[in-house]
Design a protein around this motif. Structure first.
Motif, mmCIF file in Angstrom:
data_model
loop_
_atom_site.group_PDB
_atom_site.id
_atom_site.type_symbol
_atom_site.label_atom_id
_atom_site.label_comp_id
_atom_site.label_asym_id
_atom_site.label_seq_id
_atom_site.Cartn_x
_atom_site.Cartn_y
_atom_site.Cartn_z
ATOM 1 N N LYS A 82 0.838 -1.192 0.000
ATOM 2 C CA LYS A 82 0.000 0.000 0.000
ATOM 3 C C LYS A 82 0.881 1.253 0.000
ATOM 4 O O LYS A 82 1.707 1.423 0.886
ATOM 5 N N THR B 37 3.821 5.746 -4.546
ATOM 6 C CA THR B 37 4.288 7.093 -4.229
ATOM 7 C C THR B 37 5.814 7.127 -4.276
ATOM 8 O O THR B 37 6.416 8.014 -4.882
ATOM 9 N N VAL C 41 7.988 9.086 -7.268
ATOM 10 C CA VAL C 41 8.903 10.181 -6.928
ATOM 11 C C VAL C 41 10.335 9.808 -7.303
ATOM 12 O O VAL C 41 11.061 10.613 -7.880
ATOM 13 N N ARG D 229 10.774 9.857 -11.133
ATOM 14 C CA ARG D 229 10.841 11.220 -11.670
ATOM 15 C C ARG D 229 12.264 11.774 -11.526
ATOM 16 O O ARG D 229 12.829 12.322 -12.470
ATOM 17 N N HIS E 226 2.814 7.992 -21.857
ATOM 18 C CA HIS E 226 1.470 8.140 -21.274
ATOM 19 C C HIS E 226 0.443 8.295 -22.394
ATOM 20 O O HIS E 226 0.595 9.166 -23.247
ATOM 21 N N ARG F 146 -3.692 20.183 -9.636
ATOM 22 C CA ARG F 146 -3.082 19.068 -10.348
ATOM 23 C C ARG F 146 -3.769 18.835 -11.700
ATOM 24 O O ARG F 146 -3.156 18.338 -12.635
ATOM 25 N N LYS G 218 4.278 14.215 -23.650
ATOM 26 C CA LYS G 218 3.484 12.999 -23.861
ATOM 27 C C LYS G 218 2.949 13.003 -25.291
ATOM 28 O O LYS G 218 1.831 13.439 -25.533
ATOM 29 N N TYR H 6 -7.748 3.409 -5.858
ATOM 30 C CA TYR H 6 -8.279 4.747 -6.105
ATOM 31 C C TYR H 6 -8.452 4.998 -7.603
ATOM 32 O O TYR H 6 -9.518 5.395 -8.054
ATOM 33 N N LEU I 193 2.924 13.334 2.442
ATOM 34 C CA LEU I 193 3.363 14.202 1.352
ATOM 35 C C LEU I 193 2.735 15.565 1.524
ATOM 36 O O LEU I 193 1.587 15.690 1.894
ATOM 37 N N MET J 269 2.031 7.349 -11.428
ATOM 38 C CA MET J 269 2.443 8.722 -11.771
ATOM 39 C C MET J 269 2.266 8.922 -13.261
ATOM 40 O O MET J 269 3.088 8.543 -14.046
ATOM 41 N N SER J 270 1.161 9.479 -13.664
ATOM 42 C CA SER J 270 0.938 9.603 -15.084
ATOM 43 C C SER J 270 0.952 11.041 -15.538
ATOM 44 O O SER J 270 0.733 11.313 -16.691
ATOM 45 N N CYS J 271 1.201 11.979 -14.643
ATOM 46 C CA CYS J 271 1.161 13.369 -15.064
ATOM 47 C C CYS J 271 2.511 14.017 -14.914
ATOM 48 O O CYS J 271 2.635 15.227 -15.002
ATOM 49 N N GLY J 272 3.518 13.233 -14.670
ATOM 50 C CA GLY J 272 4.836 13.788 -14.545
ATOM 51 C C GLY J 272 5.058 14.474 -13.217
ATOM 52 O O GLY J 272 6.063 15.116 -12.995
ATOM 53 N N GLN J 273 4.106 14.410 -12.347
ATOM 54 C CA GLN J 273 4.242 15.014 -11.031
ATOM 55 C C GLN J 273 4.039 13.927 -9.990
ATOM 56 O O GLN J 273 3.261 13.008 -10.193
ATOM 57 N N PRO J 274 4.722 14.051 -8.861
ATOM 58 C CA PRO J 274 4.486 13.059 -7.830
ATOM 59 C C PRO J 274 3.046 13.151 -7.336
ATOM 60 O O PRO J 274 2.584 14.224 -6.971
ATOM 61 N N ALA J 275 2.356 12.057 -7.420
ATOM 62 C CA ALA J 275 0.954 12.063 -7.028
ATOM 63 C C ALA J 275 0.817 11.574 -5.597
ATOM 64 O O ALA J 275 1.651 10.827 -5.105
ATOM 65 N N PRO J 276 -0.238 12.024 -4.923
ATOM 66 C CA PRO J 276 -0.496 11.422 -3.626
ATOM 67 C C PRO J 276 -0.827 9.949 -3.795
ATOM 68 O O PRO J 276 -0.997 9.466 -4.910
ATOM 69 N N ASP J 277 -0.976 9.320 -2.721
ATOM 70 C CA ASP J 277 -1.114 7.882 -2.739
ATOM 71 C C ASP J 277 -2.341 7.441 -3.528
ATOM 72 O O ASP J 277 -3.467 7.563 -3.089
ATOM 73 N N GLU J 278 -2.104 6.930 -4.730
ATOM 74 C CA GLU J 278 -3.228 6.553 -5.577
ATOM 75 C C GLU J 278 -3.824 5.217 -5.178
ATOM 76 O O GLU J 278 -4.898 4.853 -5.617
ATOM 77 N N THR J 279 -3.087 4.492 -4.393
ATOM 78 C CA THR J 279 -3.625 3.198 -3.986
ATOM 79 C C THR J 279 -4.533 3.348 -2.771
ATOM 80 O O THR J 279 -5.235 2.415 -2.410
ATOM 81 N N GLN J 280 -4.509 4.538 -2.197
ATOM 82 C CA GLN J 280 -5.273 4.719 -0.984
ATOM 83 C C GLN J 280 -6.754 4.775 -1.311
ATOM 84 O O GLN J 280 -7.172 5.472 -2.228
ATOM 85 N N GLU J 281 -7.563 4.071 -0.560
ATOM 86 C CA GLU J 281 -8.993 4.102 -0.749
ATOM 87 C C GLU J 281 -9.540 5.410 -0.198
ATOM 88 O O GLU J 281 -8.896 6.096 0.597
ATOM 89 N N LEU J 282 -10.743 5.776 -0.640
ATOM 90 C CA LEU J 282 -11.383 6.955 -0.081
ATOM 91 C C LEU J 282 -11.681 6.688 1.399
ATOM 92 O O LEU J 282 -11.868 5.552 1.811
ATOM 93 N N THR K 278 -14.799 21.571 -6.571
ATOM 94 C CA THR K 278 -13.834 21.664 -7.677
ATOM 95 C C THR K 278 -14.403 22.514 -8.802
ATOM 96 O O THR K 278 -13.743 23.419 -9.315
#
Lengths: 394, 504
Positions: free
Chosen positions: A155, A159, A163, A166, A185, A205, A243, A276, A370, B1-14, B350
């Motif tokens: 889990k 992240t 990082v 990159r 991508h 973002r 991309k 997610y 983060l 990481m698909s946007c070239g930026q470090p993303a927050p934890d994408e595996t985290q559930e809501l 948003t």
């Protein structure tokens, strides 16, 4: 026998596939033509809705400049293999004048990356491109992803991987002295990210994920290297990333690789995220099944919504926005860039995120929030006491 | 990481839903409703709800007091006259609740015993309110006319009620304006023969054999909102109120994105926006309930015993995953909201941060471009963009072989296979989303004879012709622009210098 919808009407060839993007029946050659031309259009800047202004008079911006040295981020998977093929093909066909090379990152995932790296090595020979492989093991003091997952569990491991990758790409790019890194991508990835950012309320973002080129440290409208009149043109920049497959459907990339008989590795990462992103991914697939153009439509919307953030006047929620009282535009202040005190890479904070995460791994603190800004004194003190990463800094 | 930026934890559930409190957040009474993990008794919910309404109606209230922007500039209205308001009333719970809130809070003073000066009676927020119901029974699948049921719902309110049929958007019409789906550029023509009756025109425009359910829903919505704006303006109203709740807005945001409506997203889901100058100008379209959850609206309606109609969706007989984008997104958002109550509020927060093209144009004092079909801001060049990214014809490409010279030559994406006279083509004028609808018509059913071009001709509402003509006129004027000065012919030049001319 369905006739190809793209061939001349008087003598159409036999269609062998239905194009996922338009559902048109097309023959193999027309599919290749249309696939390659759309990517060429993207590279030439015809396909950048973000660059168009409301009056349609926006400056068309090509993705590359003649003579640029461009590294292709290669993982050995379908996207990057097709990217290496297409970049070589288009560079030759349209004479972009690019100096291409392959850059691969070995994350240290046994059973996954070692096999895919073999594919990258074969691709380097097939396309006659120089290849540079950098490993997490050598860059991050022995921390491979297998070790990271062993430390923190599955889990949240993406992240760390994201990082680190990159930064590793940046370092590899510096080593190869390239100006630009292109990654594989595809449109499905971008559409998922756009939806995911709206679902979790991350409008900042949204702006970044819809940009076809990130990095370079300058907004697209100012990013003109020949402009020596402004001081911004003289500032140091991070490596640009682009991309070219931003509007290319994942299914079409697979089809192209299949019909071209390209040599790629088709295993998913064993630590791949599902939870997610899965919500957005499922929605994108369902939307695509209703209207095939939905993926491109989401990207168009994401770009238009991202560009609307900078508009003057009231916000949609009724809050007052920036006004036009002063003549001209007032640009939002950008984060002040500085050098990471540990690895010298550009960062908005005293310590870059890769070094923060590495620090947490070395200390055995598995979870790092983060975005939480650690105290400056603590970080500087720690940075002065450790020289290991400075040796690795490029 | 698909946007070239470090993303927050994408595996985290809501985050998992938090168990609600056993008492009201402001008193010790048992709660009647839980809103976003906060429990309220009826009394405190009423305070919370009324506050949210007042915040939502604030833009319309300010507009009513200060007048239209042009009136403010003239200093004609401030502090004297209030605006007339039109409420788009569907008979559903949301519009019924909005009507009740308007009646209680904006036209009569609420019974508040805590008022320091009970003799002080502020004037109503608005001058008058007109209720408008649009009868959509002409649209296939919408069932019978419910005008009388709706009239009964509002019979006890003091406001005038008016009903109008959706097909009346095709009136008044002395000519028949139509377009051909057979041509990618959507060539239009105007026939001076006897115009079709409005219902026939509506059925031609919203034909299920030509459009997918997604496109039909979108076209229907464009017609409805254009009709509402037209009726509000013709009634002398300066404000049009609609009753979309936060849930509706969240669904419209995601569905709109998937339908390519991102360019006008601010106007489509925002609290309020200034409708186009092209349609007469000076109309504020407001959505006072856009920050209030459907659950809150339903609870308020139940406690206040407000009767409403159950809204019917067109009967398609298919599951949501195939019934169209909006039905799919509604299913998706409702499913997420059931497990994670912050989904809807996150989406609307948003969307509400977005800027609006109409506000930007007003701020910069420039005239914007509007789509003739939906009336919302349109991006010029949407058709060229689409042709470059989604190539559907290779004829121009094959006629121009790739150049091997050092300067690569690419046929411009704008070069279409057919090159109609620009004054007849509708496609270059449309926004991206409407272009998708109009160019993406359904193929004829398998086995059916190939229809000739006549069968693919559809009647367009007269307002489309009017707006298209206006756009073309503006484009023609712009062609005569040199620098910042407009070449306006001999007469224009004469006007500029007439101060220096001597009588002959």
């Amino acid at each position: 026998m369905a006739p190809c919808a793209l061939c001349p009407a008087d003598n159409p060839a036999r269609a062998i596939l239905r194009r996922p993007k338009t559902l048109q029946p097309v023959c193999k050659q027309c599919f290749f033509d249309v696939f390659e031309t759309e990517i060429h259009n993207t590279i030439m800047g015809f396909g950048q809705a973000e660059g168009s202004s409301a009056d349609g008079k926006g400056k068309r911006k090509e993705l590359f400049r003649r003579g640029e040295k461009v590294a292709i981020g290669a993982s050995g998977g379908k996207d990057s293999t097709v990217l290496a093929h297409i970049m070589t093909l288009l560079n030759d066909r349209y004479d972009y004048g690019l100096d291409l090379c392959l850059l691969s990152i070995d994350e240290g995932i046994s059973g996954y990356r070692d096999a895919s790296l073999d594919t990258v090595k074969r691709n380097a020979v097939q396309y006659d491109l120089p290849l540079k492989i950098l490993s997490y093991h050598e860059l991050y003091g022995g921390w491979t992803m297998d070790r990271v997952v062993g430390e923190i569990g599955k889990k949240g491991n993406c992240t760390y991987c994201g990082v680190f990758r990159r930064q590793a790409l940046d370092r590899g790019a510096h080593l190869l002295t390239v100006d630009h890194v292109v990654t594989g991508h595809n449109a499905d990835d971008v559409a998922e990210t756009v939806l995911m950012n709206v679902l979790r309320g991350d409008i900042a973002r949204l702006e970044r994920c819809t940009a076809i080129t990130t990095g370079g440290d300058l907004p697209p409208e100012l990013d003109d290297p020949e402009d020596t009149k402004t001081l911004e043109g003289l500032l140091p920049r991070t490596i640009k990333r682009s991309k070219p497959f931003k509007y290319t459907y994942e299914k079409e990339i697979v089809m192209y690789a299949y019909f071209k008989k390209l040599d790629y590795h088709s295993t998913e990462c064993i630590y791949s995220p599902t939870a997610y992103r899965g919500h957005a991914r499922a929605l994108v697939k369902d939307l695509e099944s209703i209207r095939p153009s939905a993926i491109v439509d989401i990207i168009y919307s994401g770009e238009a919504m991202a560009s609307s953030i900078k508009l003057l006047g009231r916000r949609a929620g009724g809050d007052p926005g920036p006004t036009n009282e002063k003549k001209g535009y007032t640009r939002a202040p950008r984060n002040s860039q500085q050098k990471c005190t540990r690895c010298n890479s550009l960062s908005s904070q005293p310590l870059c995120q890769a070094c923060m995460l590495l620090e947490s791994l070395n200390k055995g603190v598995a979870k790092v929030e983060l975005g939480a800004e650690p105290s400056k004194e603590k970080l500087v003190g720690e940075a002065n006491g450790s020289g290991a990463m400075e040796k690795l800094a490029v | 990481m698909s946007c070239g930026q470090p993303a927050p934890d994408e595996t985290q559930e809501l985050p998992a839903a938090v168990a609600p409190a056993a008492t009201c957040v402001r008193c010790s009474l048992p709660p009647g409703i839980v809103v976003r993990t906060t429990s309220y008794c009826w009394e405190h919910f009423h305070d919370h709800f009324t506050f949210a309404y007042r915040k939502g109606i604030d833009g319309a209230r300010t507009r009513s007091r200060s007048g239209r922007p042009q009136d403010v500039l003239n200093g004609a209205k401030r502090g004297t006259k209030r605006s007339k308001v039109m409420l788009a009333f569907s008979g559903g719970a949301s519009s019924r609740v909005l009507l009740d809130l308007l009646q209680k809070n904006s036209f009569t003073r609420p019974d508040d015993p805590s008022l320091s000066n009970p003799r002080f009676k502020p004037p109503p927020t608005f001058e008058s309110l007109e209720i408008l119901y649009v009868d959509e029974s002409g649209v296939p699948g919408f069932g019978p006319d419910r005008t009388e049921e709706v009239r009964a719902l509002v019979a006890e309110t003091p406001f005038p009620f008016r009903s109008i049929k959706l097909e009346s958007i095709f009136t008044p019409s002395t000519t028949t304006f139509s377009t051909s789906y057979s041509t990618p550029s959507l060539l239009t023509s105007t026939s001076t023969s006897t115009p079709l009756d409005p219902l026939t025109s509506l059925l031609s425009f919203l034909s299920p054999s030509t459009h997918s359910p997604t496109s039909l829903a979108s076209l229907h919505s464009s017609l409805l909102h254009s009709l509402l704006r037209r009726e509000a303006l013709s009634s002398g109203c300066e404000i049009l109120l609609t009753g979309e709740t936060a849930n509706r807005v969240a669904i419209q945001t995601i569905a709109g994105m998937a339908e390519g409506r991102g360019f006008s997203m601010g106007e489509e889901v925002g609290c309020e926006w200034e409708a186009s100058e092209e349609e007469g100008g000076g109309l504020l379209v407001a959505r006072p309930l856009s920050s209030i959850l459907l659950k809150e609206v339903t609870y308020y309606a139940r406690i206040r015993e407000l009767e409403s109609l159950t809204m019917r969706r067109p009967e398609t007989g298919v599951e949501p995953k195939k019934a169209g984008i909006e039905a799919l997104v509604q299913d998706f958002v409702n499913g997420l909201e059931a497990n994670f109550p912050s989904t809807v509020s996150t989406i609307i927060r948003t969307a509400q941060k977005l800027g609006m093209r109409s506000a930007d144009e007003r701020e910069r004092k420039v005239e914007g471009i509007r789509c003739p079909l939906c009336g919302l801001p349109a991006q010029l060049g949407a058709e060229d963009w689409r042709k470059a990214i989604t190539i559907s014809t290779l004829s121009d490409l094959k006629s121009a072989a790739p150049s091997s010279s050092s300067t690569p030559s690419l046929p411009a994406p704008a070069a279409a296979a057919d090159l109609p006279s620009p004054e007849a083509a509708l496609a270059p004028l449309l926004c991206y989303s409407c272009l998708l609808i109009m160019q993406g018509t359904l193929p004829p059913p398998r086995g059916a004879p190939t229809p000739d071009e006549e069968e693919k001709v559809v009647v367009l509402p007269p307002y489309v012709e009017e707006m298209a003509r206006r756009r073309r006129r503006i484009a023609e004027e712009e062609e005569g622009v040199v620098g910042r000065r407009t070449v306006s012919g001999v007469e224009g030049v004469r006007r500029e210098v007439e101060g220096y001319l001597l009588d002959e």
